[in-house]
Design a protein around this motif. Structure first.
Motif, mmCIF file in Angstrom:
data_model
loop_
_atom_site.group_PDB
_atom_site.id
_atom_site.type_symbol
_atom_site.label_atom_id
_atom_site.label_comp_id
_atom_site.label_asym_id
_atom_site.label_seq_id
_atom_site.Cartn_x
_atom_site.Cartn_y
_atom_site.Cartn_z
ATOM 1 N N PHE A 141 6.315 -15.929 59.725
ATOM 2 C CA PHE A 141 6.548 -14.886 58.729
ATOM 3 C C PHE A 141 7.076 -13.623 59.410
ATOM 4 O O PHE A 141 6.426 -13.066 60.289
ATOM 5 C CB PHE A 141 5.261 -14.562 57.980
ATOM 6 C CG PHE A 141 4.613 -15.754 57.323
ATOM 7 C CD1 PHE A 141 5.328 -16.552 56.441
ATOM 8 C CD2 PHE A 141 3.302 -16.092 57.611
ATOM 9 C CE1 PHE A 141 4.747 -17.654 55.839
ATOM 10 C CE2 PHE A 141 2.704 -17.188 57.011
ATOM 11 C CZ PHE A 141 3.423 -17.976 56.124
ATOM 12 N N ARG A 142 8.253 -13.200 58.991
ATOM 13 C CA ARG A 142 8.814 -11.954 59.519
ATOM 14 C C ARG A 142 8.293 -10.746 58.737
ATOM 15 O O ARG A 142 8.372 -9.620 59.230
ATOM 16 C CB ARG A 142 10.335 -11.993 59.440
ATOM 17 C CG ARG A 142 10.995 -13.089 60.297
ATOM 18 C CD ARG A 142 12.502 -13.046 60.153
ATOM 19 N NE ARG A 142 13.189 -14.117 60.876
ATOM 20 C CZ ARG A 142 14.229 -13.938 61.681
ATOM 21 N NH1 ARG A 142 14.714 -12.722 61.859
ATOM 22 N NH2 ARG A 142 14.798 -14.959 62.285
ATOM 23 N N LYS A 143 7.799 -10.965 57.501
ATOM 24 C CA LYS A 143 7.368 -9.872 56.639
ATOM 25 C C LYS A 143 5.939 -10.124 56.146
ATOM 26 O O LYS A 143 5.582 -11.260 55.839
ATOM 27 C CB LYS A 143 8.307 -9.748 55.435
ATOM 28 C CG LYS A 143 9.763 -9.493 55.809
ATOM 29 C CD LYS A 143 10.643 -9.493 54.573
ATOM 30 C CE LYS A 143 12.105 -9.279 54.932
ATOM 31 N NZ LYS A 143 12.975 -9.321 53.721
ATOM 32 N N PRO A 144 5.126 -9.064 56.034
ATOM 33 C CA PRO A 144 3.749 -9.233 55.574
ATOM 34 C C PRO A 144 3.647 -9.870 54.189
ATOM 35 O O PRO A 144 2.718 -10.646 53.919
ATOM 36 C CB PRO A 144 3.203 -7.801 55.557
ATOM 37 C CG PRO A 144 4.047 -7.063 56.544
ATOM 38 C CD PRO A 144 5.405 -7.665 56.456
ATOM 39 N N GLU A 145 4.599 -9.558 53.308
ATOM 40 C CA GLU A 145 4.522 -10.111 51.957
ATOM 41 C C GLU A 145 4.676 -11.635 51.957
ATOM 42 O O GLU A 145 4.241 -12.307 51.015
ATOM 43 C CB GLU A 145 5.566 -9.464 51.042
ATOM 44 C CG GLU A 145 6.987 -9.502 51.564
ATOM 45 C CD GLU A 145 7.384 -8.228 52.278
ATOM 46 O OE1 GLU A 145 8.568 -7.853 52.189
ATOM 47 O OE2 GLU A 145 6.508 -7.619 52.940
ATOM 48 N N GLN A 146 5.287 -12.185 53.001
ATOM 49 C CA GLN A 146 5.404 -13.640 53.086
ATOM 50 C C GLN A 146 4.039 -14.286 53.328
ATOM 51 O O GLN A 146 3.796 -15.404 52.885
ATOM 52 C CB GLN A 146 6.385 -14.020 54.202
ATOM 53 C CG GLN A 146 7.824 -13.637 53.890
ATOM 54 C CD GLN A 146 8.754 -13.828 55.070
ATOM 55 O OE1 GLN A 146 8.331 -13.799 56.225
ATOM 56 N NE2 GLN A 146 10.036 -14.030 54.795
ATOM 57 N N ILE A 147 3.175 -13.590 54.024
ATOM 58 C CA ILE A 147 1.807 -14.089 54.230
ATOM 59 C C ILE A 147 1.085 -14.151 52.897
ATOM 60 O O ILE A 147 0.409 -15.140 52.573
ATOM 61 C CB ILE A 147 1.044 -13.198 55.223
ATOM 62 C CG1 ILE A 147 1.769 -13.155 56.561
ATOM 63 C CG2 ILE A 147 -0.389 -13.697 55.388
ATOM 64 C CD1 ILE A 147 1.145 -12.206 57.575
ATOM 65 N N ASP A 148 1.232 -13.102 52.081
ATOM 66 C CA ASP A 148 0.596 -13.087 50.759
ATOM 67 C C ASP A 148 1.140 -14.211 49.880
ATOM 68 O O ASP A 148 0.392 -14.867 49.157
ATOM 69 C CB ASP A 148 0.833 -11.732 50.083
ATOM 70 C CG ASP A 148 0.234 -10.570 50.855
ATOM 71 O OD1 ASP A 148 -0.755 -10.799 51.588
ATOM 72 O OD2 ASP A 148 0.749 -9.444 50.740
ATOM 73 N N ALA A 149 2.447 -14.448 49.960
ATOM 74 C CA ALA A 149 3.073 -15.469 49.122
ATOM 75 C C ALA A 149 2.621 -16.872 49.510
ATOM 76 O O ALA A 149 2.714 -17.801 48.704
ATOM 77 C CB ALA A 149 4.594 -15.361 49.218
ATOM 78 N N ALA A 150 2.134 -17.037 50.739
ATOM 79 C CA ALA A 150 1.692 -18.359 51.207
ATOM 80 C C ALA A 150 0.311 -18.723 50.681
ATOM 81 O O ALA A 150 -0.151 -19.854 50.891
ATOM 82 C CB ALA A 150 1.689 -18.401 52.731
ATOM 83 N N ALA A 151 -0.333 -17.816 49.952
ATOM 84 C CA ALA A 151 -1.706 -18.061 49.502
ATOM 85 C C ALA A 151 -1.822 -19.308 48.628
ATOM 86 O O ALA A 151 -2.786 -20.078 48.754
ATOM 87 C CB ALA A 151 -2.229 -16.838 48.747
ATOM 88 N N LYS A 152 -0.821 -19.540 47.761
ATOM 89 C CA LYS A 152 -0.914 -20.707 46.875
ATOM 90 C C LYS A 152 -0.808 -22.011 47.656
ATOM 91 O O LYS A 152 -1.469 -23.002 47.333
ATOM 92 C CB LYS A 152 0.166 -20.647 45.792
ATOM 93 C CG LYS A 152 1.608 -20.720 46.266
ATOM 94 C CD LYS A 152 2.577 -20.643 45.093
ATOM 95 C CE LYS A 152 4.034 -20.816 45.528
ATOM 96 N NZ LYS A 152 4.458 -19.816 46.516
ATOM 97 N N ASP A 153 0.007 -22.011 48.714
ATOM 98 C CA ASP A 153 0.114 -23.208 49.546
ATOM 99 C C ASP A 153 -1.156 -23.416 50.365
ATOM 100 O O ASP A 153 -1.603 -24.553 50.561
ATOM 101 C CB ASP A 153 1.323 -23.097 50.477
ATOM 102 C CG ASP A 153 2.642 -23.221 49.726
ATOM 103 O OD1 ASP A 153 2.663 -23.891 48.682
ATOM 104 O OD2 ASP A 153 3.636 -22.636 50.185
ATOM 105 N N ILE A 154 -1.734 -22.330 50.849
ATOM 106 C CA ILE A 154 -2.979 -22.438 51.604
ATOM 107 C C ILE A 154 -4.089 -23.000 50.724
ATOM 108 O O ILE A 154 -4.908 -23.821 51.171
ATOM 109 C CB ILE A 154 -3.373 -21.060 52.179
ATOM 110 C CG1 ILE A 154 -2.371 -20.649 53.263
ATOM 111 C CG2 ILE A 154 -4.789 -21.074 52.725
ATOM 112 C CD1 ILE A 154 -2.562 -19.234 53.781
ATOM 113 N N ALA A 155 -4.094 -22.600 49.458
ATOM 114 C CA ALA A 155 -5.111 -23.125 48.532
ATOM 115 C C ALA A 155 -4.984 -24.640 48.382
ATOM 116 O O ALA A 155 -5.996 -25.356 48.347
ATOM 117 C CB ALA A 155 -4.980 -22.445 47.171
ATOM 118 N N VAL A 156 -3.754 -25.134 48.303
ATOM 119 C CA VAL A 156 -3.548 -26.581 48.192
ATOM 120 C C VAL A 156 -3.963 -27.284 49.479
ATOM 121 O O VAL A 156 -4.607 -28.334 49.458
ATOM 122 C CB VAL A 156 -2.076 -26.898 47.844
ATOM 123 C CG1 VAL A 156 -1.831 -28.407 47.859
ATOM 124 C CG2 VAL A 156 -1.723 -26.336 46.472
#
Length: 418
Positions: A141-156
């Protein structure tokens, strides 16, 4: 039972292996001079079950509009007067809901995890080699918001019990020491330690050799013209070398599968999604990746394959075009140069494109059709290498009259007909 497999890419050859293992007489038919000379030839090289995610997702339509305006866009759309393209795009948009994403993601991870395990078994049983590594995948992730956007994938991932590590910048460099030389600001990364890498072309050809040892016959340089149907069953495959008959038939022709089955009244919702890659000789060992890095900003995978680096990515919807625009190469070079400067000799890189067979829900079509002895194993999109062994195992079970080791009813073409 004699089975004719149409297509000798990684999906066709893995299907041949498992069908031969089940005791069937197998013939593989392909227009190319050898296995894996089209989409399987120079893909990104990653075997990443945890990153098996649908392209159709909530927010993707808005993202797609922004991507189209970027200099190094991960998505390229070349509209044309093509009803199949329009139908596929509309169907994909219908899958851009939260419920559809969860359903499709679960299907994909289920198959991809099973496939990775079958590849492990195959490697242990045969000793097959293909520049393989088992050192995980790092989504960068180059940007912090990309970490937040990965939350749905992490949940799966968490729900499916897939091991993962959420890393800060320092730990990303620990996992991939070559990143120490980058000037790119790293916000963090998501690492899947169980993911693998390998050369799909080398694997497919090595497995084809093992298949021949089991009696599989390869009919290369045979152009498939049409399927002959009599009394509701396929009676043969007409090729430019004559008619080939079998008891059952498996279509594994990737993006070309829909054209073959359309005259039988079967609408197979697969459309070619073009991808690009460069293969770069390593000149700076300490600066090179050790496994696969997913550059999240540009949706590009950078993979170590022996003494080479494979850089692959982009989704271009442009029909069956196989051209090689310099701008696409520039994007791949930019990603490698920015993250791993000095790792590879870009001037000596080879440039390639392939047509990835994508369904609107990103899930492959594996299973029977309404024609009694006709089966399909196609539509794996960007994940044919990741899902190959599992898909071959599943279709071999189905065609042999056995219950597959994983739930597979929702992988069949009937999910569209309903």
């Amino acid at each position: 039972m004699k089975i004719a497999i149409l297509g000798s890419g990684v999906i066709g050859v893995t299907s041949a292996w498992y069908l031969a293992e089940a005791g069937h007489e197998v013939v593989v038919i392909d227009r190319q001079s050898g296995p894996a000379l089209e989409t399987s030839f120079a893909n990104a090289g990653e075997i990443s079950p945890g990153y098996a995610s649908p392209w159709a997702a909530p927010g993707v339509p808005l993202k797609a509009l922004r991507w189209l305006l970027q200099d190094h866009a991960p998505l390229i759309l070349r509209p044309r007067a093509d009803l199949a393209m329009l139908r596929w795009l509309i169907a994909m948009l219908r899958n851009c809901t939260a419920d559809a994403y969860q359903t499709n993601k679960e299907r994909m991870v289920r198959l991809a995890e099973f496939s990775r395990d079958r590849l492990d078994d195959l490697r242990s049983a045969t000793g097959i080699t293909y520049d393989e590594r088992c050192r995980g995948t790092l989504q960068l992730f180059r940007k912090p918001e990309q970490i937040d956007a990965a939350a749905k994938d992490i949940a799966v991932l968490r729900a499916d019990g897939v091991p993962f590590e959420l890393l800060d910048a320092a730990n990303c460099i620990t996992a991939e020491p070559g990143l120490a030389y980058t000037d790119v600001a790293i916000a963090g990364g998501l690492r899947l330690p169980n993911d693998q890498t390998g050369d799909c072309f080398k694997f497919t050809n090595a497995l084809a050799a093992l298949c021949r040892g089991r009696g599989v016959v390869f009919r290369n340089d045979h152009t498939i013209q049409r399927l002959l149907v009599e009394d509701g069953r396929v009676a043969g495959v007409q090729t430019d070398h004559g008619l080939i008959k079998a008891d059952a038939y498996l279509v594994a022709l990737g993006s070309y599968s829909p054209q073959l089955v359309a005259p039988l009244g079967i609408r197979l919702p697969i459309y070619p999604v073009k991808g690009y890659s460069i293969t770069v000789p390593i000149v700076g060992e300490s600066r090179a990746p050790v496994s696969t890095i997913m550059d999240e900003s540009y949706k590009i995978a950078i993979t170590r394959l022996g003494d080479r680096i494979r850089v692959g990515g982009m989704v271009e919807v442009s029909g069956f075009s196989r051209d090689l625009p310099p701008a696409r190469r520039a994007t791949l070079e930019m990603s490698l140069r920015s993250l791993f400067p000095g790792a590879g000799d870009l001037a000596a890189a080879s440039f390639w494109s392939g047509l990835r067979p994508m369904t609107p829900d990103s899930t492959p079509v594996i299973g029977p059709t309404r024609v009694a002895n006709l089966f399909i194993n196609s539509g794996h999109g960007t994940l044919g290498w990741t899902m190959a062994c599992g898909s071959g195992h599943v279709i071999a079970d189905i065609m042999s009259g056995r219950s597959p080791a994983i739930a597979a009813a929702d992988l069949a073409i009937s999910r569209y007909q309903s």
